[in-house]
Design a protein around this motif. Structure first.
Motif, short mmCIF file in Angstrom:
data_model
loop_
_atom_site.label_atom_id
_atom_site.label_comp_id
_atom_site.label_asym_id
_atom_site.label_seq_id
_atom_site.Cartn_x
_atom_site.Cartn_y
_atom_site.Cartn_z
N THR A 197 0.83 -1.20 0.00
CA THR A 197 0.00 0.00 0.00
C THR A 197 0.86 1.24 0.00
OG1 THR A 197 -1.53 -1.26 1.36
CG2 THR A 197 -1.97 1.09 1.12
N HIS A 198 1.92 1.21 0.84
CA HIS A 198 2.81 2.38 0.90
C HIS A 198 3.44 2.65 -0.47
CE1 HIS A 198 2.85 3.92 4.91
NE2 HIS A 198 2.96 2.71 5.43
N ILE A 199 3.93 1.60 -1.10
CA ILE A 199 4.58 1.77 -2.40
C ILE A 199 3.60 2.38 -3.40
CG2 ILE A 199 5.59 0.54 -4.37
CD1 ILE A 199 6.70 -1.46 -2.28
N LEU A 200 2.38 1.84 -3.39
CA LEU A 200 1.34 2.32 -4.29
C LEU A 200 1.04 3.80 -4.05
CD1 LEU A 200 -0.18 0.73 -6.40
CD2 LEU A 200 -2.09 0.52 -4.81
N LEU A 201 0.95 4.15 -2.76
CA LEU A 201 0.61 5.53 -2.42
C LEU A 201 1.74 6.49 -2.76
CD1 LEU A 201 -1.36 5.02 0.89
CD2 LEU A 201 -2.19 6.13 -1.18
N VAL A 202 2.98 6.03 -2.56
CA VAL A 202 4.11 6.90 -2.90
C VAL A 202 4.10 7.16 -4.41
CG1 VAL A 202 6.62 6.99 -3.10
CG2 VAL A 202 5.58 6.24 -0.97
N LEU A 203 3.89 6.10 -5.19
CA LEU A 203 3.83 6.25 -6.64
C LEU A 203 2.72 7.22 -7.05
CD1 LEU A 203 4.41 2.70 -8.15
CD2 LEU A 203 5.75 4.78 -8.50
N LEU A 204 1.58 7.02 -6.46
CA LEU A 204 0.42 7.84 -6.77
C LEU A 204 0.68 9.30 -6.42
CD1 LEU A 204 -2.48 7.13 -7.73
CD2 LEU A 204 -3.17 7.52 -5.37
N SER A 205 1.24 9.53 -5.23
CA SER A 205 1.53 10.90 -4.82
C SER A 205 2.50 11.55 -5.80
CB SER A 205 2.15 10.93 -3.42
OG SER A 205 1.35 10.22 -2.52
N LEU A 206 3.49 10.74 -6.24
CA LEU A 206 4.47 11.29 -7.19
C LEU A 206 3.80 11.70 -8.50
CD1 LEU A 206 7.71 9.16 -6.79
CD2 LEU A 206 7.38 11.61 -6.37
N TYR A 221 0.16 11.46 2.63
CA TYR A 221 -0.25 11.12 1.27
C TYR A 221 -1.49 11.93 0.87
CZ TYR A 221 2.76 7.00 1.81
OH TYR A 221 3.81 6.17 2.01
N ARG A 222 -2.42 12.03 1.82
CA ARG A 222 -3.66 12.74 1.52
C ARG A 222 -3.37 14.17 1.09
NH1 ARG A 222 -7.22 13.46 6.50
NH2 ARG A 222 -5.84 15.25 6.65
N THR A 223 -2.44 14.80 1.81
CA THR A 223 -2.08 16.18 1.48
C THR A 223 -1.53 16.27 0.07
OG1 THR A 223 -1.52 16.53 3.78
CG2 THR A 223 -0.73 18.16 2.21
N LEU A 224 -0.58 15.38 -0.25
CA LEU A 224 0.03 15.43 -1.59
C LEU A 224 -1.01 15.19 -2.68
CD1 LEU A 224 3.49 13.65 -1.29
CD2 LEU A 224 2.97 16.08 -1.43
N ILE A 225 -1.89 14.23 -2.43
CA ILE A 225 -2.85 13.87 -3.47
C ILE A 225 -3.92 14.95 -3.60
CG2 ILE A 225 -4.63 12.19 -4.08
CD1 ILE A 225 -2.79 10.06 -2.79
N TYR A 226 -4.22 15.60 -2.48
CA TYR A 226 -5.24 16.65 -2.53
C TYR A 226 -4.70 17.94 -3.14
CZ TYR A 226 -9.03 19.69 -1.03
OH TYR A 226 -10.07 20.56 -1.02
N PHE A 227 -3.38 18.08 -3.08
CA PHE A 227 -2.76 19.35 -3.48
C PHE A 227 -3.21 19.89 -4.84
CE2 PHE A 227 0.71 21.97 -5.09
CZ PHE A 227 0.82 22.89 -4.07
N PRO A 228 -3.20 19.10 -5.90
CA PRO A 228 -3.61 19.65 -7.20
C PRO A 228 -5.02 20.24 -7.17
CG PRO A 228 -2.61 17.51 -7.51
CD PRO A 228 -2.78 17.69 -6.03
N SER A 229 -5.86 19.74 -6.31
CA SER A 229 -7.24 20.21 -6.29
C SER A 229 -7.37 21.63 -5.76
CB SER A 229 -8.10 19.28 -5.44
OG SER A 229 -8.00 17.98 -5.93
N ILE A 230 -6.45 22.05 -4.91
CA ILE A 230 -6.59 23.41 -4.38
C ILE A 230 -6.14 24.46 -5.39
CG2 ILE A 230 -6.41 22.83 -1.93
CD1 ILE A 230 -3.53 24.09 -2.24
N ILE A 231 -5.29 24.06 -6.34
CA ILE A 231 -4.84 25.06 -7.30
C ILE A 231 -5.50 24.87 -8.66
CG2 ILE A 231 -2.60 25.44 -6.23
CD1 ILE A 231 -1.46 23.46 -8.29
N GLY A 232 -6.26 23.78 -8.79
CA GLY A 232 -6.75 23.34 -10.09
C GLY A 232 -7.57 24.34 -10.87
#
Lengths: 281, 294
Positions: free
Chosen positions: A14-23, B102-113
């Motif tokens: 899960t961590h690997i997946l999430l890191v990839l996704l975040s990137l 992770y949530r912060t990073l993934i949410y980030f594009p949405s605040i500037i989108g």
């Protein structure tokens, strides 16, 4: 493999997946930062950071629009923001208090009207509103953008605050009334301090949405000395035949900084705001 | 006492009432009236009956084009966005360290989108000199500017929309957290696997939230303006000419405000119908736990 190891392995996946996704999600932004320091020739290269950072992109971009610098455009935008956020926080809290705490005739009817207004596409209202502001001679001023914020700034904010106030115990109001507090006194001395987190949520959303509300700015503001950052960026992009991408990307990067700073300072309010209004409806 | 309370209540909500009458109800009525007139801001409105509506449906190919573009956009962007949002929300709904990071990073594009800034970025990345184009060139697809190609321009806008799934994701996440753990445990006992659990527990329990996100998503995407206006200006060859863009051009480009008002009302009706359909169909797939009181 024991169960414990298996769970560990699964967590690792899960961590690997999430890191990839975040990137993947954040990659365009990182590329953006690098690109703002590149020359035009280097822009299409795959490397993120340039060999020689062109800080001049920022310096030249800041003054790229003849006659005005971005200092002016940022100031203009902040002036609009100041009035819009203040107007929304004050009026939305008054309205929300009325709906959540005062019993009056037809309050349910008006509340459903308020919720209905959230569903109306702005395109239906924009033409008559423009006509009204035109007749008031408000075109090319900030008034058409700011004024609506003093009438609650949209159903969403009132709704959010009503939800929040309803969660506060009513005994507070009752004991304050016994102590001789007026209704306005309850609003000001009891409720307002308690809903501070919700007010912050409202203020942040209002700030960011006003910042990004390009349509209204485009519609009502026409002279360059009154331009917001968004309008200036558009002008920048349209006015150049040979586009200075480096400068443009650097200026647009600067333009998102206020929103980004606010986001990181007040992250938990964001998430709460979305979750409250999204679910407790 | 009662009158006094009424007065107090109305005093508190008076900002809303003023705004409602002056900036919502009155404009709405007026917009409806304009839609039956010829109106150009400087000349008084002239009643023309249903001419505007007739023109739209019989002799205005651009109306059909922009409607088609917008439908295509909504049909692709909304489900794509919701699917991403749900999948990522499920990934994030775990009791593990680092989730909020992770949530912060993934949410980030949405605040500037929604900003112009991102439109500038997008225009560059997907432009003819952009890195995506150069990247494709490696595989022999030389000189493809995705933004300037009528076949792909709309998909870059869809992608931009899908990139900002943050808000939908957070609403899903909050919904997922409310699903009782016992349901998953019970289905484990019954021998259900991951996929079975998803379809038999997660989806039904989350369906009210999905409906909420779906309705909001459709309403918002239908009004999409800024990104199309800045990135593609509706082009190339009207391949991204969104309905809201057409409406804007009619109202404030050529000042055909009567016709534009008619366009706006058609939009309102389409959104209304879409919402009603959503609610009607929802009876068949949305599951309400306690007999529909939510």
């Amino acid at each position: 493999m024991t169960t414990k190891e298996w769970i560990k392995q699964k967590q690792m996946n899960t961590h690997i997946l999430l890191v990839l996704l975040s990137l993947i999600m954040i990659y365009p932004v990182i590329w953006w930062i690098g690109a703002s320091l590149k020359t035009n020739a280097e822009l299409s290269l795959p490397n993120i950071f340039p060999s020689v950072p062109q800080w001049s992109n920022y310096v030249n971009g800041w003054t790229a629009i003849p006659g005005h610098t971005f200092t002016k455009f940022f100031t203009n935008t902040f002036v609009i923001e100041l009035f819009s956020v203040a107007g929304t926080v004050i009026s939305a809290s008054l309205i929300a208090f009325g709906f959540a705490r005062v019993k009056f005739k037809f309050s349910n009817l008006w509340f459903s009207m308020l919720l209905m207004t959230m569903m109306i596409p702005s395109q239906v209202l924009i033409i008559p509103q423009y006509v009204i502001f035109f007749k008031l001679d408000w075109i090319n001023t900030y008034l058409p953008i700011i004024t609506p914020h003093f009438f609650g700034g949209g159903g969403f904010f009132v709704f959010l605050l009503v939800q929040f106030i309803r969660g506060l115990p009513r005994e507070l109001d009752e004991s304050a009334t016994i102590d001789g507090c007026s209704t306005f006194g309850i609003y000001w001395h009891i409720i307002m301090p308690l809903i501070k987190p919700a007010l912050i949520t409202v203020a942040i959303y209002c700030f960011m949405w006003t910042w990004d509300d390009f349509f209204q700015q485009l519609l009502y503001i026409s002279s360059v000395d009154k331009f917001t950052v968004g309008l200036a960026l558009r002008l920048f992009m349209d006015s150049q035949s040979a586009v200075e991408w480096g400068q443009m990307l650097s200026m647009s990067l600067l333009s998102i900084i206020p929103s980004v700073v606010i986001f990181f300072l007040a992250q938990k309010y964001f998430v709460e705001g979305i979750a409250t209004t999204g679910l407790k409806g | 006492m009662k009158t006094r309370q009424n007065l107090t209540g109305y005093l508190f909500i008076s900002p809303f009432l003023i705004g409602f009458f002056l900036l919502t109800l009155f404009p709405m009525m007026q917009s409806l009236y304009f839609s039956f007139t010829d109106y150009s801001l400087l000349q008084p409105a002239q009643w023309v009956g249903t001419k505007n509506y007739m023109r739209m449906f019989t002799s205005d190919p651009t109306f059909k084009t922009s409607l088609g573009v917008t439908f295509t956009y909504v049909i692709f962007a909304v489900p794509l966005k919701l699917m991403f949002a749900l999948l990522v929300a499920m990934l994030l709904n775990k009791n593990m360290k680092g989730m909020s990071f992770y949530r912060t990073l993934i949410y980030f594009p949405s605040i500037i989108g929604g900003s112009i800034a991102v439109a500038v970025l997008w225009k560059n990345i997907f432009g003819i000199d952009g890195f995506i184009s150069k990247f494709l060139a490696i595989f022999g697809m030389e000189g493809i500017g995705l933004v300037s190609n009528p076949d792909t321009a709309l998909s870059t806008l869809v992608l931009l929309q899908a990139w900002q799934f943050g808000s939908a994701m957070i609403i899903f996440l909050a919904g997922l957290k409310q699903i009782p753990k016992e349901l998953y445990e019970a289905s484990s006992v019954d021998g259900a696997g991951m996929i079975r659990k998803f379809f038999s527990v997660t989806l039904p329990m989350l369906s009210p939230v999905i409906l909420f996100n779906l309705i909001l998503g459709i309403i918002n995407s239908f009004q999409m303006f800024t990104q199309a206006y800045v990135i593609t200006k509706g082009g190339p060859v009207k391949s991204t000419y969104m309905y809201a863009l057409y409406l804007y051009d009619k109202a404030f480009g050529s000042f055909q405000m009567g016709y534009a008002s008619a366009l706006a009302w058609v939009m309102l009706i389409i959104i209304g119908i879409a919402t009603i359909i959503n609610f009607t169909v929802s009876k068949y797939w949305v599951f309400y736990e306690s007999g529909g009181d939510k």
